[in-house]
Design an enzyme around this catalytic site. Structure first.
Site, short mmCIF file in Angstrom:
data_model
loop_
_atom_site.label_atom_id
_atom_site.label_comp_id
_atom_site.label_asym_id
_atom_site.label_seq_id
_atom_site.Cartn_x
_atom_site.Cartn_y
_atom_site.Cartn_z
N ASP A 162 17.30 -25.06 11.64
CA ASP A 162 18.32 -25.22 12.68
C ASP A 162 17.99 -24.27 13.82
O ASP A 162 17.92 -23.07 13.63
CB ASP A 162 19.70 -24.89 12.08
CG ASP A 162 20.85 -25.17 13.05
OD1 ASP A 162 21.97 -25.35 12.59
OD2 ASP A 162 20.61 -25.19 14.27
N GLU A 185 17.99 -29.97 14.32
CA GLU A 185 18.23 -29.71 12.91
C GLU A 185 17.51 -30.72 12.05
O GLU A 185 17.56 -31.91 12.34
CB GLU A 185 19.73 -29.92 12.67
CG GLU A 185 20.46 -28.76 12.08
CD GLU A 185 21.91 -29.15 11.85
OE1 GLU A 185 22.27 -29.39 10.70
OE2 GLU A 185 22.65 -29.23 12.84
P1 TTP Z 1 24.23 -26.61 16.93
O1 TTP Z 1 23.03 -26.40 16.04
O2 TTP Z 1 25.55 -26.86 16.30
O3 TTP Z 1 24.42 -25.32 17.85
P2 TTP Z 1 23.34 -24.43 18.55
O4 TTP Z 1 21.95 -24.78 18.16
O5 TTP Z 1 23.61 -24.47 20.02
O6 TTP Z 1 23.73 -22.97 18.05
P3 TTP Z 1 23.46 -22.32 16.60
O7 TTP Z 1 22.57 -21.15 16.88
O8 TTP Z 1 24.81 -21.91 16.12
O9 TTP Z 1 22.80 -23.35 15.75
O10 TTP Z 1 23.96 -27.77 17.96
C1 TTP Z 1 22.67 -28.04 18.51
C2 TTP Z 1 22.78 -28.54 19.93
O11 TTP Z 1 23.60 -29.71 20.00
C3 TTP Z 1 23.42 -27.54 20.87
O12 TTP Z 1 22.48 -26.63 21.43
C4 TTP Z 1 24.07 -28.41 21.91
C5 TTP Z 1 24.38 -29.70 21.18
N1 TTP Z 1 25.84 -29.76 20.90
C6 TTP Z 1 26.70 -30.43 21.78
O13 TTP Z 1 26.25 -31.01 22.77
N2 TTP Z 1 28.05 -30.45 21.50
C7 TTP Z 1 28.59 -29.82 20.41
O14 TTP Z 1 29.83 -29.85 20.21
C8 TTP Z 1 27.71 -29.13 19.50
C9 TTP Z 1 28.26 -28.44 18.28
C10 TTP Z 1 26.36 -29.13 19.79
MG MG Z 2 21.41 -25.08 16.17
#
Ligand code: TTP
Ligand code: MG
Length: 351
Positions: A8, A104
């Site tokens: 991730d 992911e």
């Molecule tokens: P995530 O893996 O949930 O978040 P992240 O990678 O930004 O942060 P983390 O370090 O906690 O993993 O989501 C991946 C991408 O998906 C994120 O960069 C942007 C997009 N996204 C959205 O557009 N809307 C949302 O509500 C979420 C949760 C993510």
């Molecule tokens: Mg992420």
């Protein structure tokens, strides 16, 4: 025993932006829509998260919490490219790759012979290569199954990894909050708490039969995961379960006729997206999502083959009745049967 890695990326969209504009390093930034146009935050850098800026939050709220926030419009093509580049690295280790989103994926590396076959070393090597060649950091969870690997990847975030060995499963689960199980949301968590169940350890000790009586087949699922048992395979060919389009309107739709006005255009873009589906998909439901201006939302659905304007008009009327206040977002979509899955084939014969 299988070896599963869950990867991730750390604040993915924001990390790509910082990579491409190093001046942003160390600053509170977020990728999202303009506050004046009622945009929402897609993701925020860790510096911005300290101020309470979160994904899916209205950009206006985010600006209030963090006035210095630098809000950047998204560049999906750059994120997609980074995602492909990660995928290309994964393929050096296994063909069993199941992406969950752009940033992911699950990897089943049980048969991988690189790094002496050690999943821990494979994860470390993958993380190092991604940071060196793509310029962003990722975190990894390494475990004997998908559930544990996914939870573990959060454990040493950002830029870290965490290993759960078969011997360590029980110790890991004993204090793990039960809401870490996929599908256990607020409602189920509250119901579980009433039974005295807060952790996976509590759930695993609970009598399975009573669990099933209370929660049906979902109860059996929860119980199994809480005991650390998860046989779901890593499925490399990703198949969709639904397809949908939605729109947040610059101005609230104040009444039902104004909502109905928007349907033809939504259906048109849904139709366009459905053109890309192959023949192994069969529509089994259509649905309409309505988000009101107090941010509450509702989804109505019904069985259909192909959603027509009449069908969706009816769903829209039903959804409107539930709120009867101005609407900020409308979405329409269909849920799909995947005929390439055994279940789908069976359906044809009436089971
Ligand atoms: P995530 O893996 O949930 O978040 P992240 O990678 O930004 O942060 P983390 O370090 O906690 O993993 O989501 C991946 C991408 O998906 C994120 O960069 C942007 C997009 N996204 C959205 O557009 N809307 C949302 O509500 C979420 C949760 C993510
Ligand atoms: Mg992420």
């Amino acid at each position: 025993v299988r070896k599963i890695i869950h990867i991730d990326a750390d604040c993915f969209y924001a990390a790509v932006e910082v990579r491409d504009n190093p001046k942003l390093k160390g600053l509170p930034i977020a990728v999202g829509g303009n506050a004046e146009r009622r945009g929402v935050i897609a993701t925020a850098s860790y510096e911005a998260r300290k101020f309470g800026v979160r994904s899916a939050m209205a950009s206006a709220t985010a600006m209030r919490r963090c006035p210095e926030l630098i809000l950047i419009p998204g560049r999906m093509s750059a994120y997609r490219e980074a995602s492909w580049a990660m995928h290309a690295i994964f393929t050096d280790y296994t063909d069993l790759i199941e992406p969950l989103s752009l940033d992911e994926a699950f990897l089943d590396v049980s048969d991988c012979t690189r790094c002496k076959g050690s999943a821990t070393l494979i994860a470390r090597e993958i993380r190092r290569r991604i940071s060196k060649t793509i310029g962003i950091t990722v975190s990894a969870g390494i475990a004997p199954n998908k559930f544990l690997a996914k939870v573990a990847s959060d454990w040493n975030k950002p830029d870290g990894q965490f290993v759960i060995t078969p011997d360590g499963i029980d110790a890991f689960l004993v204090n793990l909050p039960v809401n870490k199980i996929w599908g256990v949301g607020k409602v189920t968590a509250t119901r579980l708490e009433k039974l005295g169940i807060k952790t996976c350890g509590d759930a695993g000790q609970y009598d399975l039969f009573q669990f099933v009586q209370q929660f049906g087949s979902f109860g059996e699922h929860i119980h199994k995961l809480a005991c650390g048992i998860d046989d779901r395979p890593v499925v490399s060919q990703w198949r969709r379960k639904s397809i949908s389009v939605e729109n947040t309107y610059p101005e609230d739709l104040s009444d039902l006729p104004r909502c109905l006005d928007k349907l033809p255009k939504l259906i048109e873009s849904l139709d366009r997206r459905m053109e890309s589906l192959d023949q192994d998909y069969q529509i089994n439901h259509s649905f309409l999502k309505m988000k009101f201006n107090d941010f509450s939302q509702t989804t109505v659905e019904r069985q259909h083959c192909n959603p027509t304007l009449e069908d969706l008009t009816m769903l829209c009327e039903q959804a409107w009745q539930r709120g009867q206040i101005p609407v900020r977002l409308l979405g329409v979509g269909v849920r799909l049967n995947d005929l390439t899955e055994n279940g789908g084939q069976m359906d044809l014969f009436g089971k």
